[in-house]
Design a protein around this motif. Sequence first.
Motif, mmCIF file in Angstrom:
data_model
loop_
_atom_site.group_PDB
_atom_site.id
_atom_site.type_symbol
_atom_site.label_atom_id
_atom_site.label_comp_id
_atom_site.label_asym_id
_atom_site.label_seq_id
_atom_site.Cartn_x
_atom_site.Cartn_y
_atom_site.Cartn_z
ATOM 1 N N ALA A 94 34.882 33.040 77.645
ATOM 2 C CA ALA A 94 33.458 33.131 77.946
ATOM 3 C C ALA A 94 32.711 31.914 77.437
ATOM 4 C CB ALA A 94 32.875 34.393 77.330
ATOM 5 N N ALA A 95 31.722 31.494 78.189
ATOM 6 C CA ALA A 95 30.785 30.454 77.768
ATOM 7 C C ALA A 95 29.467 31.114 77.402
ATOM 8 C CB ALA A 95 30.568 29.436 78.886
ATOM 9 N N GLY A 96 28.754 30.508 76.463
ATOM 10 C CA GLY A 96 27.445 31.023 76.101
ATOM 11 C C GLY A 96 26.379 30.572 77.075
ATOM 12 N N HIS A 97 25.378 31.413 77.269
ATOM 13 C CA HIS A 97 24.259 31.112 78.157
ATOM 14 C C HIS A 97 22.975 31.195 77.343
ATOM 15 C CE1 HIS A 97 27.547 32.434 80.750
ATOM 16 N NE2 HIS A 97 26.975 31.759 81.735
ATOM 17 N N ILE A 98 22.117 30.174 77.461
ATOM 18 C CA ILE A 98 20.953 30.096 76.588
ATOM 19 C C ILE A 98 19.674 29.868 77.392
ATOM 20 C CG2 ILE A 98 22.306 29.238 74.627
ATOM 21 C CD1 ILE A 98 21.251 26.433 75.280
ATOM 22 N N GLY A 99 18.541 30.156 76.738
ATOM 23 C CA GLY A 99 17.238 29.894 77.326
ATOM 24 C C GLY A 99 16.857 30.892 78.413
ATOM 25 N N GLY B 11 30.849 47.265 59.220
ATOM 26 C CA GLY B 11 30.951 46.360 60.350
ATOM 27 C C GLY B 11 30.558 44.946 60.024
ATOM 28 N N HIS B 12 30.336 44.197 61.088
ATOM 29 C CA HIS B 12 29.854 42.831 60.984
ATOM 30 C C HIS B 12 29.322 42.430 62.350
ATOM 31 C CE1 HIS B 12 29.350 38.907 59.179
ATOM 32 N NE2 HIS B 12 29.974 39.296 58.090
ATOM 33 N N ASP B 13 28.394 41.480 62.357
ATOM 34 C CA ASP B 13 27.878 40.920 63.595
ATOM 35 C C ASP B 13 28.188 39.435 63.616
ATOM 36 O OD1 ASP B 13 26.731 43.378 64.365
ATOM 37 O OD2 ASP B 13 24.957 42.956 63.142
ATOM 38 N N GLY B 14 28.163 38.852 64.807
ATOM 39 C CA GLY B 14 28.443 37.436 64.928
ATOM 40 C C GLY B 14 27.662 36.816 66.065
ATOM 41 N N GLY B 15 27.305 35.555 65.900
ATOM 42 C CA GLY B 15 26.603 34.860 66.961
ATOM 43 C C GLY B 15 26.909 33.380 66.962
ATOM 44 N N THR B 16 27.128 32.826 68.136
ATOM 45 C CA THR B 16 27.181 31.391 68.372
ATOM 46 C C THR B 16 26.182 31.128 69.492
ATOM 47 O OG1 THR B 16 28.990 31.628 69.968
ATOM 48 C CG2 THR B 16 29.618 31.223 67.671
ATOM 49 N N PRO B 17 25.848 29.889 69.803
ATOM 50 C CA PRO B 17 24.849 29.661 70.850
ATOM 51 C C PRO B 17 25.195 30.371 72.162
ATOM 52 C CG PRO B 17 25.207 27.639 69.648
ATOM 53 C CD PRO B 17 26.243 28.615 69.155
ATOM 54 N N GLY B 18 24.403 31.398 72.490
ATOM 55 C CA GLY B 18 24.591 32.113 73.742
ATOM 56 C C GLY B 18 25.660 33.189 73.715
ATOM 57 N N GLN B 19 26.255 33.470 72.561
ATOM 58 C CA GLN B 19 27.262 34.532 72.493
ATOM 59 C C GLN B 19 26.989 35.417 71.276
ATOM 60 O OE1 GLN B 19 31.201 34.041 73.960
ATOM 61 N NE2 GLN B 19 31.015 31.819 74.106
ATOM 62 N N THR B 20 27.152 36.730 71.465
ATOM 63 C CA THR B 20 26.848 37.710 70.421
ATOM 64 C C THR B 20 27.963 38.740 70.367
ATOM 65 O OG1 THR B 20 24.482 37.437 70.854
ATOM 66 C CG2 THR B 20 25.148 39.381 69.606
ATOM 67 N N THR B 21 28.372 39.068 69.151
ATOM 68 C CA THR B 21 29.409 40.086 68.949
ATOM 69 C C THR B 21 28.936 41.091 67.917
ATOM 70 O OG1 THR B 21 31.238 38.581 69.455
ATOM 71 C CG2 THR B 21 31.771 40.505 68.131
ATOM 72 N N THR B 22 29.201 42.355 68.166
ATOM 73 C CA THR B 22 28.981 43.370 67.137
ATOM 74 C C THR B 22 30.231 44.224 67.021
ATOM 75 O OG1 THR B 22 27.348 44.948 66.298
ATOM 76 C CG2 THR B 22 27.977 45.179 68.601
ATOM 77 N N TRP B 23 30.538 44.631 65.795
ATOM 78 C CA TRP B 23 31.788 45.351 65.481
ATOM 79 C C TRP B 23 31.461 46.430 64.467
ATOM 80 C CZ3 TRP B 23 34.596 44.723 60.647
ATOM 81 C CH2 TRP B 23 35.903 45.233 60.659
ATOM 82 N N ARG B 24 31.794 47.672 64.789
ATOM 83 C CA ARG B 24 31.478 48.789 63.903
ATOM 84 C C ARG B 24 32.686 49.709 63.729
ATOM 85 N NH1 ARG B 24 27.968 45.827 63.209
ATOM 86 N NH2 ARG B 24 25.705 46.098 63.474
ATOM 87 N N ILE B 25 32.838 50.177 62.493
ATOM 88 C CA ILE B 25 33.834 51.191 62.158
ATOM 89 C C ILE B 25 33.086 52.414 61.644
ATOM 90 C CG2 ILE B 25 35.814 51.788 60.724
ATOM 91 C CD1 ILE B 25 36.411 48.835 60.404
ATOM 92 N N VAL B 26 33.451 53.596 62.133
ATOM 93 C CA VAL B 26 32.937 54.857 61.594
ATOM 94 C C VAL B 26 34.111 55.520 60.879
ATOM 95 C CG1 VAL B 26 31.584 56.921 62.081
ATOM 96 C CG2 VAL B 26 31.483 54.985 63.665
ATOM 97 N N PRO B 27 34.295 55.242 59.586
ATOM 98 C CA PRO B 27 35.526 55.669 58.906
ATOM 99 C C PRO B 27 35.776 57.167 58.954
ATOM 100 C CG PRO B 27 34.351 54.052 57.581
ATOM 101 C CD PRO B 27 33.431 54.432 58.699
ATOM 102 N N ASP B 28 34.732 57.971 58.779
ATOM 103 C CA ASP B 28 34.929 59.424 58.730
ATOM 104 C C ASP B 28 35.233 60.030 60.091
ATOM 105 O OD1 ASP B 28 34.337 59.114 56.086
ATOM 106 O OD2 ASP B 28 32.297 59.935 56.226
ATOM 107 N N ARG B 29 35.054 59.260 61.167
ATOM 108 C CA ARG B 29 35.272 59.783 62.525
ATOM 109 C C ARG B 29 36.435 59.075 63.219
ATOM 110 N NH1 ARG B 29 29.915 62.037 63.042
ATOM 111 N NH2 ARG B 29 29.485 62.589 60.860
ATOM 112 N N VAL C 187 28.881 39.841 74.162
ATOM 113 C CA VAL C 187 27.912 39.511 75.206
ATOM 114 C C VAL C 187 27.750 37.996 75.233
ATOM 115 C CG1 VAL C 187 25.607 39.956 76.121
ATOM 116 C CG2 VAL C 187 26.701 41.666 74.666
ATOM 117 N N ASN C 188 27.617 37.414 76.427
ATOM 118 C CA ASN C 188 27.533 35.948 76.507
ATOM 119 C C ASN C 188 26.177 35.431 76.999
ATOM 120 O OD1 ASN C 188 27.766 36.612 79.205
ATOM 121 N ND2 ASN C 188 29.334 35.087 79.666
ATOM 122 N N GLY C 189 25.095 36.086 76.562
ATOM 123 C CA GLY C 189 23.777 35.564 76.866
ATOM 124 C C GLY C 189 22.768 36.635 77.192
ATOM 125 N N GLY C 190 21.518 36.211 77.411
ATOM 126 C CA GLY C 190 20.464 37.146 77.754
ATOM 127 C C GLY C 190 20.012 37.975 76.564
#
Length: 447
Positions: A202-207, A298-316, A324-327
């Motif tokens: 994926a490439a990032g999309h900006i603006g 969890g943790h979140d991450g971002g580079t120009p035009g790209q966003t990542t979110t990661w979550r663990i629900v340990p008890d479940r 996501v790559n933009g917008g």
Amino acid sequence: MTLLPDLQQLIDRAAGRHGVPGAAIAVGAGGELAEAATGVVNRNTGVEATPDSVFQIGSVTKVWTASLVMQLAAEGLVDLDEPVRRYLPEFGVLDESASVSVTVRQLLSHTGGFDGDLFEDTGRGDDAIDKLIAFMRANARQVHPPGAMFSYCNAGYCVLGALIARLRGTTWEAALRERMIEPLGVTQMALYAEEAVLFRAAAGHIGESQSVFPRWQLPQSNAPAGSTPCAAPRELVRLGRMFLADGVAEDGTRVLPAGTFEAMRTPQVTLPDMGPRPAYAWGLGLMIFDWNSVPLIGHDGGTPGQTTTWRIVPDRDVVAAVNVNGGPAWAFIDEVLTEVLEAVAGVKMPARVTPPTTPVPFRPVAGRYSVPLATYEVTPVDDGLEVTAIPKGFAAQVDGEVKTVRFLPLGGDRFVAAEPDEGVHPQIAFLQDGRYLYTTRAVPREE
């Protein structure tokens, strides 16, 4: 019963509503895995996004780096409470007293206290991180005393990457591949641009125009903090499942010593209260949440035009990863995760903070605050504050636009943006009687 049978329709609908170029999601619950993708990885080429597409994971990389440090600690090669200089003598910042006292634990928990966003491009050689460490000695200011408070610090994780490389006698990339990626059975992951081209990357999309960001790989000097790795969301689910299995990969390979996940998710520092949605504490490389009395990691991450979110629900026994790559990436993520986590984990996500409907009394704040990536000029106005962000350094190269945002008071020293950014309303706070502007970074006021 198939896990999340309507997942494809959910992300298609959300992508259309929010106008994101492309996205992918993976959800693991028990032994099941659900995946879906929508849109394109690159609007210039029109290549379709698929569940095995790789997206830049940004700061989610820090979880991998922290795991490598925990392996060293388990082997007795690192004591988390010893100064970094015991293992990496060349480490240093402008403040000599901090240089000799900052500990490994403080780097893991973002409490080292020095400038965190030093995106110096030191080349593509194996010595890129070492050159950044040398750069820090003459350029990294001490923003607050070590251990005194939380301030998100990419540079601290670059130091951890150098420490890992030194103690393993190799590069950070080689250590990550040998000790995490391969034992986990990860296949859809790349650490260099020349590896990423072998995948549907994926490439990032900006603006507002959502144009493709012209630079795919960021400085290698910041790789341990998240500048270079990319992965398919299923690989982040694989990582989460290993944590839930107390360090054991799906094929039975032990990747982390027993008890490591519990140690990493133990709060090390409490964050400023920004409402029920953001993390309330930080562990050893992990964000810690409490959503309606359900613990999440969890943790979140971002580079120009790209966003990542990661979550663990340990008890479940649930792991979810979204790329996501933009917008309006966060608006998309909010909509998708709200439905997914309620369906598979019974978790109700707290609403994000929005501007108040009636005026809230506030104490005016004025001043100029500065970090390596930006200077913020804060000016009181009738109903709140205007904050003008003037980008510097790497941020100016990515987007040199000077932006003024109006913030409305929430009570105390917290403020929320009047208008949304990426579909959500950012928050700021002022700490220690206005000495710091808090944006997840503690931005010091210029004297």
